[in-house]
Design a protein around this motif. Structure first.
Motif, PDB file in Angstrom:
ATOM      1  N   TYR A  76       0.057   7.534   6.226  1.00 60.07           N
ATOM      2  CA  TYR A  76      -0.744   6.803   5.998  1.00 60.07           C
ATOM      3  C   TYR A  76      -1.920   7.472   7.658  1.00 60.07           C
ATOM      4  CZ  TYR A  76      -4.251   3.208   5.329  1.00 60.07           C
ATOM      5  OH  TYR A  76      -5.597   2.912   4.744  1.00 60.07           O
TER       6      TYR A  76
ATOM      7  N   ARG B 277     -13.969   9.869  15.382  1.00 63.30           N
ATOM      8  CA  ARG B 277     -14.108   8.153  16.071  1.00 63.30           C
ATOM      9  C   ARG B 277     -14.220   7.806  17.428  1.00 63.30           C
ATOM     10  NH1 ARG B 277      -9.910   6.267  12.791  1.00 63.30           N
ATOM     11  NH2 ARG B 277     -10.701   6.723  10.814  1.00 63.30           N
TER      12      ARG B 277
ATOM     13  N   VAL C  64       1.445  -5.428  10.306  1.00 64.71           N
ATOM     14  CA  VAL C  64       1.587  -4.734   9.428  1.00 64.71           C
ATOM     15  C   VAL C  64       1.623  -3.373   9.491  1.00 64.71           C
ATOM     16  CG1 VAL C  64       1.491  -4.794   6.826  1.00 64.71           C
ATOM     17  CG2 VAL C  64       1.133  -6.367   7.913  1.00 64.71           C
ATOM     18  N   HIS C  65       3.367  -2.976   9.387  1.00 63.77           N
ATOM     19  CA  HIS C  65       3.131  -1.180   9.494  1.00 63.77           C
ATOM     20  C   HIS C  65       2.327   0.186   7.864  1.00 63.77           C
ATOM     21  CE1 HIS C  65       5.173  -1.000  13.623  1.00 63.77           C
ATOM     22  NE2 HIS C  65       6.212  -2.563  12.868  1.00 63.77           N
ATOM     23  N   ARG C  66       2.154   0.374   8.571  1.00 63.45           N
ATOM     24  CA  ARG C  66       1.015   1.719   7.409  1.00 63.45           C
ATOM     25  C   ARG C  66       2.561   1.966   6.770  1.00 63.45           C
ATOM     26  NH1 ARG C  66      -4.817   2.330   9.681  1.00 63.45           N
ATOM     27  NH2 ARG C  66      -5.503   0.057   9.170  1.00 63.45           N
ATOM     28  N   PRO C  67       2.512   2.416   5.807  1.00 61.75           N
ATOM     29  CA  PRO C  67       3.420   3.112   5.154  1.00 61.75           C
ATOM     30  C   PRO C  67       3.311   4.670   6.134  1.00 61.75           C
ATOM     31  CG  PRO C  67       1.759   2.701   3.185  1.00 61.75           C
ATOM     32  CD  PRO C  67       0.822   1.883   4.514  1.00 61.75           C
ATOM     33  N   ALA C  68       4.232   5.252   6.075  1.00 63.45           N
ATOM     34  CA  ALA C  68       4.305   6.761   6.648  1.00 63.45           C
ATOM     35  C   ALA C  68       3.633   7.577   6.139  1.00 63.45           C
ATOM     36  CB  ALA C  68       6.262   6.881   6.537  1.00 63.45           C
TER      37      ALA C  68
ATOM     38  N   ARG D 138      -3.629   8.475  10.442  1.00 60.53           N
ATOM     39  CA  ARG D 138      -4.972   9.841   9.955  1.00 60.53           C
ATOM     40  C   ARG D 138      -4.704  10.985  10.839  1.00 60.53           C
ATOM     41  NH1 ARG D 138      -9.379   6.927   8.222  1.00 60.53           N
ATOM     42  NH2 ARG D 138      -7.871   4.055   7.863  1.00 60.53           N
TER      43      ARG D 138
ATOM     44  N   MET E 117      -4.001 -10.517  12.533  1.00 61.34           N
ATOM     45  CA  MET E 117      -4.290  -9.248  12.163  1.00 61.34           C
ATOM     46  C   MET E 117      -3.774  -8.404  11.590  1.00 61.34           C
ATOM     47  SD  MET E 117      -6.109  -9.221  15.707  1.00 61.34           S
ATOM     48  CE  MET E 117      -6.166  -8.186  15.908  1.00 61.34           C
ATOM     49  N   ILE E 118      -4.605  -6.846  11.772  1.00 59.64           N
ATOM     50  CA  ILE E 118      -3.664  -6.059  10.917  1.00 59.64           C
ATOM     51  C   ILE E 118      -2.636  -5.020  11.044  1.00 59.64           C
ATOM     52  CG2 ILE E 118      -4.766  -3.302  10.202  1.00 59.64           C
ATOM     53  CD1 ILE E 118      -7.223  -4.460   9.580  1.00 59.64           C
TER      54      ILE E 118
END
Lengths: 286, 298
Positions: free
Chosen positions: A11, A21, A5-9, A13, A1-2
């Motif tokens: 990132y 959306r 993972v922590h997305r880079p700060a 939107r 599951m996505i």
């Protein structure tokens, strides 16, 4: 599951994008639900309300009596055809999983010198979808005297090369250690299959069962060709003949459609986990 | 030990293979045989006609037209299904709140049959009357009612048939795309971000789409093969008690009326048609295997 993972700060939107959306999703979801709304609206309204010059969002009073009218009309074999559909779908699902599961296990796990040839003979049938050969299949079934007969509706659908293929792939990846332990305990192939392999494959079998049941319930071309007497109609054939003959009131037709969807909606809501897995599992083959 | 393995193998595989012989090989063999005979209302014909049935079919304008109908249908339905189901998958996959809800809503039509969808489309949305849903919406803009399913100029029935199939199948292919999206390693996006790629169009084009190649190929082929077998919605939307109109007959509808229609059963021509269709689809499958390898569950 996505989500793990922590997305880079940074990132993340902009809130605007996120709002757009959700807006797009909400519009799409509303469009997807319109047909379900129409089934309920038309099924529970009167003919006059359906044909009103100004769109009636929902009938002023819900006409529950439409149910009684539908089920008490002797010229509408809805309950009998629902019964046929239940019988056909359950028998076909159970029979197909049994036969294809056994075949898949034999191909995956029992060493035999002609196994390769047998496998190719089965895979070869995947090249031609059953629907394309409905005329010759009809010829075979009618020669067996199985027209308008439960056997003609159920049995030809049991031997799915695709399902056998999926089972084989699944059993190839089944942990061998479990089976070896069973063999040491003196179980043969048959005992190992039933006591060790099947009880540990519940999720996979459930996923295929849900897909197979829905496919059987919604099948149309084959039952249309085979179930020629009204007494053997499945619910799809019954609905289709009401629709093309237009001998029913519109509200009756829609209520019948609602009743015909109900079993699947129940399956869908309670077993969606398996259904999603089944789609991912069966669709991936291509 | 060897013989016991052989016995066990046939115990497991034998019943399935026997059924396959009767309900897959036998029909194909029998139809090959029938296709060389004059088989009107009989399945044990005696009059050998050589390849006449095939020549008749291939010179029959209606049969060729049915291939044209399929091609046109596929030209609409394959790209639209691809783009829209991918869009839904991307949208659903990128949100955190109410993700399951949206996924379920888009997937729910999978529970409906083509017959039920035909009923809704033909009698409620596109019924061609003033009170139909589509015509009601048009009337808000002052547009006169359109006879959706009977109009051939312009052929509005394509709008009816294409939207119907989209509604039924988008959720299924969305699930395939979501499964594909979740297999893309997250570190690819992180690396791209570090390299300065903007999330959005750039990552979609250079990471997401290439990583979805296998799923994309599956989706295109599955939608194409499904379109080839279209029957249910054509039969139910366009057919009526008076029969089926002369236009918009995809191959299986054409075959149905040739072999089993009210004009008597013509198994010779019906079988020749089935053989031609089967050969065409086998060819597509073989080409696919050649081009993409024999893919196994990933």
């Amino acid at each position: 599951m996505i989500g793990h993972v922590h997305r880079p700060a940074g990132y993340r939107r902009a809130p605007m994008t996120s709002a757009l959306r959700y807006l797009a999703l909400a519009v799409a979801a509303a469009l997807f639900l319109v047909p379900f709304y129409l089934v309920l609206r038309n099924g529970l309204a009167t003919e006059a309300e359906i044909a009103a010059p100004d769109w009636k969002f929902f009938p002023d009073t819900i006409h529950w009596e439409n149910f009684a009218e539908l089920f008490s009309d002797p010229s509408v074999p809805l309950l009998a055809s629902m019964g046929n559909s239940v019988l056909v779908s359950v028998l076909q699902t159970v029979g197909q999983l049994l036969l294809c599961g056994l075949a898949g296990y034999g191909l995956a796990r029992i060493p035999y010198k002609h196994a390769g040839k047998v496998f190719y003979a089965i895979v070869a049938t995947l090249m031609i979808p059953a629907a394309v050969t409905f005329v010759p299949s009809f010829v075979v079934v009618s020669s067996l005297g199985w027209l308008s007969d439960l056997r003609g509706l159920v049995i030809p659908g049991l031997f799915s090369g695709f399902t056998a293929f999926l089972f084989r792939q699944y059993f190839l990846a089944f942990p061998k250690e479990l089976e070896e332990a069973a063999r040491i305990d003196g179980l043969g192939h048959w005992g190992t299959f039933w006591r060790i392999v099947v009880p540990n494959s519940g999720n996979f079998i459930a996923a295929l069962a849900v897909i197979s049941f829905i496919g059987s319930w919604n099948a149309f071309l084959w039952p249309l060709v085979i179930a020629q007497d009204q007494s053997s109609w499945t619910v799809q054939v019954a609905l289709s003949s009401f629709l093309t003959a237009q001998n029913l009131n519109v509200h009756q037709l829609f209520l019948a459609a609602a009743v015909s969807i109900l079993p699947l909606v129940i399956v869908f809501v309670t077993l969606q986990r398996f259904l999603v897995r089944g789609v991912a599992e069966t669709g991936i083959k291509g | 030990m060897k013989t016991s393995n052989a016995k066990a193998f046939w115990l497991f595989v034998g019943p399935f293979l026997a059924g396959l012989a009767i309900f897959a090989y036998l029909p194909i063999g029998w139809s090959l045989l029938l296709s060389f005979f004059d088989a009107h209302n009989t399945v044990t014909p005696t009059e050998f006609v050589g390849i006449d049935n095939y020549l008749d079919m291939l010179s029959d304008g209606a049969f060729l037209q049915s291939m044209g109908t399929f091609t046109l249908f596929a030209l609409f339905i394959v790209p639209l299904t691809f783009v829209l189901s991918l869009a839904l998958a991307l949208l659903v996959n990128q949100i955190s709140f109410a993700r399951t809800f949206f996924r379920s809503v888009f997937f729910l039509p999978t529970a409906c049959s083509y017959v039920v969808a035909s009923l809704i489309w033909k009698l409620s949305i596109f019924n061609g009357l003033r009170y139909g849903l589509a015509n009601t919406v048009l009337s808000w803009f002052g547009i006169e009612p359109i006879a959706w399913t009977v109009s051939t100029d312009p052929p509005w029935y394509w709008l009816v048939l294409v939207t119907l199939r989209l509604w039924l199948q988008l959720g299924f292919y969305m699930i395939l795309f979501i499964a594909g999206l979740q297999r893309i390693p997250q570190h690819l996006y992180e690396a791209a971000w570090i390299d300065g790629a903007k999330p959005g169009w750039q990552t979609l084009r250079h990471i997401t789409l290439p990583q979805l190649r296998a799923t994309s190929v599956s989706v295109v082929l599955l939608t194409l093969i499904a379109a080839y077998q279209a029957f249910d919605e054509f039969y139910n939307v366009l057919g009526s008690a008076d029969g089926y109109p002369p236009f918009a007959r995809p191959p299986l509808v054409y075959l149905y009326y040739t072999a089993l229609g009210s004009g008597g059963q013509d198994f010779g021509h019906g079988s020749a048609g089935a053989v031609i269709l089967a050969l065409l689809i086998a060819l597509v499958t073989l080409l696919q295997g050649r081009l993409f390898g024999f893919r196994r569950g990933e």
